[in-house]
Design a protein around this motif. Structure first.
Motif, PDB file in Angstrom:
ATOM      1  N   GLY A 148       0.820  -1.211   0.000  1.00  8.05           N
ATOM      2  CA  GLY A 148       0.000   0.000   0.000  1.00  8.05           C
ATOM      3  C   GLY A 148       0.850   1.256   0.000  1.00  8.05           C
ATOM      4  O   GLY A 148       0.582   2.202  -0.739  1.00  8.05           O
ATOM      5  N   VAL A 149       1.899   1.261   0.828  1.00  6.69           N
ATOM      6  CA  VAL A 149       2.811   2.416   0.872  1.00  6.69           C
ATOM      7  C   VAL A 149       3.515   2.569  -0.473  1.00  6.69           C
ATOM      8  O   VAL A 149       3.554   3.657  -1.051  1.00  6.69           O
ATOM      9  N   VAL A 150       4.043   1.449  -0.982  1.00  8.59           N
ATOM     10  CA  VAL A 150       4.783   1.513  -2.253  1.00  8.59           C
ATOM     11  C   VAL A 150       3.867   1.976  -3.392  1.00  8.59           C
ATOM     12  O   VAL A 150       4.294   2.692  -4.291  1.00  8.59           O
ATOM     13  N   SER A 151       2.582   1.611  -3.321  1.00  8.10           N
ATOM     14  CA  SER A 151       1.685   1.958  -4.421  1.00  8.10           C
ATOM     15  C   SER A 151       1.414   3.457  -4.509  1.00  8.10           C
ATOM     16  O   SER A 151       0.868   3.934  -5.500  1.00  8.10           O
ATOM     17  N   THR A 152       1.795   4.216  -3.476  1.00  8.38           N
ATOM     18  CA  THR A 152       1.615   5.668  -3.551  1.00  8.38           C
ATOM     19  C   THR A 152       2.843   6.343  -4.181  1.00  8.38           C
ATOM     20  O   THR A 152       2.931   7.558  -4.220  1.00  8.38           O
ATOM     21  N   THR A 153       3.777   5.547  -4.665  1.00  9.62           N
ATOM     22  CA  THR A 153       4.995   6.088  -5.285  1.00  9.62           C
ATOM     23  C   THR A 153       4.660   6.872  -6.547  1.00  9.62           C
ATOM     24  O   THR A 153       3.602   6.703  -7.146  1.00  9.62           O
ATOM     25  N   ALA A 166       2.043   0.923 -11.839  1.00 17.00           N
ATOM     26  CA  ALA A 166       1.279   0.137 -12.815  1.00 17.00           C
ATOM     27  C   ALA A 166       1.304  -1.349 -12.440  1.00 17.00           C
ATOM     28  O   ALA A 166       0.287  -2.045 -12.506  1.00 17.00           O
ATOM     29  N   LEU A 167       2.464  -1.807 -12.028  1.00 18.19           N
ATOM     30  CA  LEU A 167       2.629  -3.212 -11.655  1.00 18.19           C
ATOM     31  C   LEU A 167       1.722  -3.567 -10.476  1.00 18.19           C
ATOM     32  O   LEU A 167       1.030  -4.595 -10.484  1.00 18.19           O
ATOM     33  N   ILE A 168       1.699  -2.702  -9.484  1.00 18.73           N
ATOM     34  CA  ILE A 168       0.879  -2.957  -8.303  1.00 18.73           C
ATOM     35  C   ILE A 168      -0.612  -2.899  -8.664  1.00 18.73           C
ATOM     36  O   ILE A 168      -1.401  -3.728  -8.215  1.00 18.73           O
ATOM     37  N   HIS A 169      -0.946  -1.937  -9.526  1.00 16.65           N
ATOM     38  CA  HIS A 169      -2.342  -1.855  -9.973  1.00 16.65           C
ATOM     39  C   HIS A 169      -2.767  -3.145 -10.672  1.00 16.65           C
ATOM     40  O   HIS A 169      -3.857  -3.644 -10.448  1.00 16.65           O
ATOM     41  N   LEU A 170      -1.883  -3.655 -11.518  1.00 18.23           N
ATOM     42  CA  LEU A 170      -2.161  -4.894 -12.252  1.00 18.23           C
ATOM     43  C   LEU A 170      -2.394  -6.041 -11.267  1.00 18.23           C
ATOM     44  O   LEU A 170      -3.368  -6.794 -11.370  1.00 18.23           O
ATOM     45  N   ILE A 188      -3.823   5.986   3.254  1.00 21.05           N
ATOM     46  CA  ILE A 188      -2.686   6.905   3.103  1.00 21.05           C
ATOM     47  C   ILE A 188      -3.127   8.142   2.328  1.00 21.05           C
ATOM     48  O   ILE A 188      -2.779   9.262   2.665  1.00 21.05           O
ATOM     49  N   GLN A 189      -3.946   7.915   1.292  1.00 17.01           N
ATOM     50  CA  GLN A 189      -4.366   9.055   0.478  1.00 17.01           C
ATOM     51  C   GLN A 189      -5.377   9.943   1.191  1.00 17.01           C
ATOM     52  O   GLN A 189      -5.594  11.076   0.777  1.00 17.01           O
ATOM     53  N   SER A 190      -5.968   9.434   2.265  1.00 15.24           N
ATOM     54  CA  SER A 190      -6.916  10.261   2.998  1.00 15.24           C
ATOM     55  C   SER A 190      -6.216  11.236   3.946  1.00 15.24           C
ATOM     56  O   SER A 190      -6.846  12.134   4.497  1.00 15.24           O
ATOM     57  N   ILE A 191      -4.910  11.058   4.135  1.00 19.99           N
ATOM     58  CA  ILE A 191      -4.166  11.992   4.987  1.00 19.99           C
ATOM     59  C   ILE A 191      -3.944  13.280   4.194  1.00 19.99           C
ATOM     60  O   ILE A 191      -3.450  13.241   3.074  1.00 19.99           O
ATOM     61  N   SER A 192      -4.319  14.402   4.795  1.00 19.70           N
ATOM     62  CA  SER A 192      -4.290  15.648   4.024  1.00 19.70           C
ATOM     63  C   SER A 192      -2.854  16.103   3.756  1.00 19.70           C
ATOM     64  O   SER A 192      -1.934  15.794   4.498  1.00 19.70           O
TER      65      SER A 192
END
Ligand SMILES: Nc1ncnc2c1ncn2[C@@H]1O[C@H](COP(=O)(O)OP(=O)(O)OP(=O)(O)O)[C@@H](O)[C@H]1O
Ligand SMILES: [Mg+2]
Lengths: 211, 215
Positions: free
Chosen positions: B37-42, B49-53, B109-113
């Motif tokens: 999850g952390v890496v996917s915010t890179t 793309a890899l993580i999304h896949l 993570i994305q909900s943190i302002s």
């Protein structure tokens, strides 16, 4: 003393700040006023290193600094955000102590003494163990100021300090700014409130929108 | 009642397998999910793309199919890939649950302002310090309810392993049903699952309460 030399900033080709020059003596208060969208926040964000300048230099006490290198520029420029940006999961005291212990690696005991002194000075005695959600807007703002002050900044910047406050708290934040001024704190205050700006300022700059 | 008592030891034996799979999946996929999850915010697009896949494939196909892939599919590819039943299902479950947890953590993570990051930045905190002291503690609180739902689903999902012949609670129930020719064993199975999800729910409530100290 802080000097800003030839600061320019554009967003996607649109010039927001054009060759700004500012010189502010230690202990002076500078008010930046101007219309909405004029670039006041942008100027403050450039000074505090949250935006990169397209060109320009910032000098503090005759030394050039790169404000975007926050870890090196530690404690040079403090920021009080419009929305305060306190850490909601930490108590007031923890909000204050986090950076000094983590960044400047000071001893916890020493930091706590300093933090408590600053809290007392800002009228926040007894609030140490409370969480931000338990505080009023004005108290949150003073915690934000205290959190910046424990890092002993050379310049303290505020973005719209009156915007989130009731009108009668306006005088109280003005008083706080003037008290800090008396202690020699150099401060830059962005506001669209001319009356407030005049009340606190030694110097007043108007950021006009560049068309 | 007699039948219930008679079949209980076998069912409890099966519960052990169920719990083992549940425990291993949680212990492995929670930290892995946080990591992914952390890496996917890179900002690095190929990694993103890899993580999304990965998440798309795993969430878009049945867990049962994923178990089949590892236990029945891989050995067809090569004998090197013959894996025992328990490790096979643990691998399948971890791959599956990591994807779900990763997606939940990414949302958290994305909900943190942006203000939280900027507040930390101007104070001189490094990226790692910001993650550890500011972001992750707040993310854990926001994701707790969703993570809790997944954990309860996991209790029930473990019953899928009976298709590869593992002697879990489900299989023990079916065997008892066939031996006793009575519906009671299935009722006991239901009661045991209810007890398990009940305990998990209570534990999650306690943990959620712990995070109620701030808003
Ligand atoms: N990150 C950004 N990307 C692109 N444009 C931006 C960005 N930040 C600000 N701007 C633009 O720069 C201009 C100045 O914005 P800024 O926020 O500095 O104004 P302001 O003087 O603080 O206004 P207000 O009084 O409303 O707060 C605006 O036109 C805004 O749209
Ligand atoms: Mg602004």
């Amino acid at each position: 003393m802080i000097q800003i030399k030839n600061l320019s900033k554009a967003f996607s080709g649109k010039k927001i700040l054009d060759n700004m020059n500012i010189s502010l003596e230690k202990g002076q208060v500078l008010s930046i006023v101007g219309p909405s969208g004029g670039g006041k926040t942008t100027l403050l964000r450039c000074i505090s290193g949250l935006e990169t300048m397209d060109s320009g230099e910032i000098w503090i006490d005759e030394q050039q600094v790169d404000p975007t290198k926050h870890q090196e520029a530690t404690s040079q420029i403090g920021v009080v955000f419009q929305e305060f940006n306190l850490f909601p999961h930490l108590t007031v005291l923890e909000n204050l102590m986090l950076a000094p212990t983590l960044v400047t690696k000071k001893a916890k005991e020493d930091v706590e003494i300093t933090a408590n002194q600053i809290l007392a000075k800002l009228g926040l005695k007894g609030k140490e163990k409370q969480y931000p959600f338990e505080l009023s807007g004005g108290q949150k703002q003073r915690v934000a100021i205290a959190r910046a002050l424990v890092m002993h900044p050379k310049v303290l910047c505020y973005d719209e300090p009156t915007s989130a406050l009731d009108p009668d708290l306006r005088d109280s934040i003005a008083k706080t700014i003037l008290e800090l001024k008396d202690e020699g704190m150099t401060q830059i205050v962005v506001t669209h409130d001319h009356e407030f700006a005049k009340k606190i300022a030694d110097q007043l700059i108007e950021v006009a929108s560049i068309q | 009642m007699e039948i219930a008592i008679k079949v209980l030891p076998a069912l409890l034996e099966g519960t052990k397998t169920t719990l083992l799979l549940f425990g291993l999946t949680l212990i492995l996929s929670l930290p892995l999910g946080l990591f992914v999850g952390v890496v996917s915010t890179t900002k690095i697009q190929p990694i993103k793309a890899l993580i999304h896949l990965y998440i798309w494939v795993i969430r878009g196909t049945p867990l049962l199919l994923q178990i089949f892939f590892i236990f029945y599919g891989l050995p067809v590819l090569s004998e090197q890939f013959v894996i025992d039943r328990m490790p096979s299902v643990v691998i399948a479950f971890v791959i599956n649950y990591t994807a779900y947890f990763a997606e939940i953590f990414r949302g958290g993570i994305q909900s943190i302002s942006k203000g939280q990051y900027e507040g930390a930045k101007v104070l001189g905190l490094s990226k790692w310090q910001t993650a550890r002291k500011i972001v992750i503690p707040q993310v854990v609180k926001t994701v707790m309810p969703s993570i809790g739902n997944e954990i309860i689903t996991l209790v029930k999902d473990t019953s899928l392993v009976y298709v590869v012949g593992l002697s879990d609670l489900m299989k023990a129930g079916r065997i008892a049903l066939q031996r006793e020719l009575n519906i009671i064993p299935l009722v006991v199975v239901a009661v045991i699952y209810l007890a398990l999800t009940g305990i998990v729910t209570i534990v999650l409530k306690v943990i959620e309460k712990r995070f109620n100290y701030y808003k």
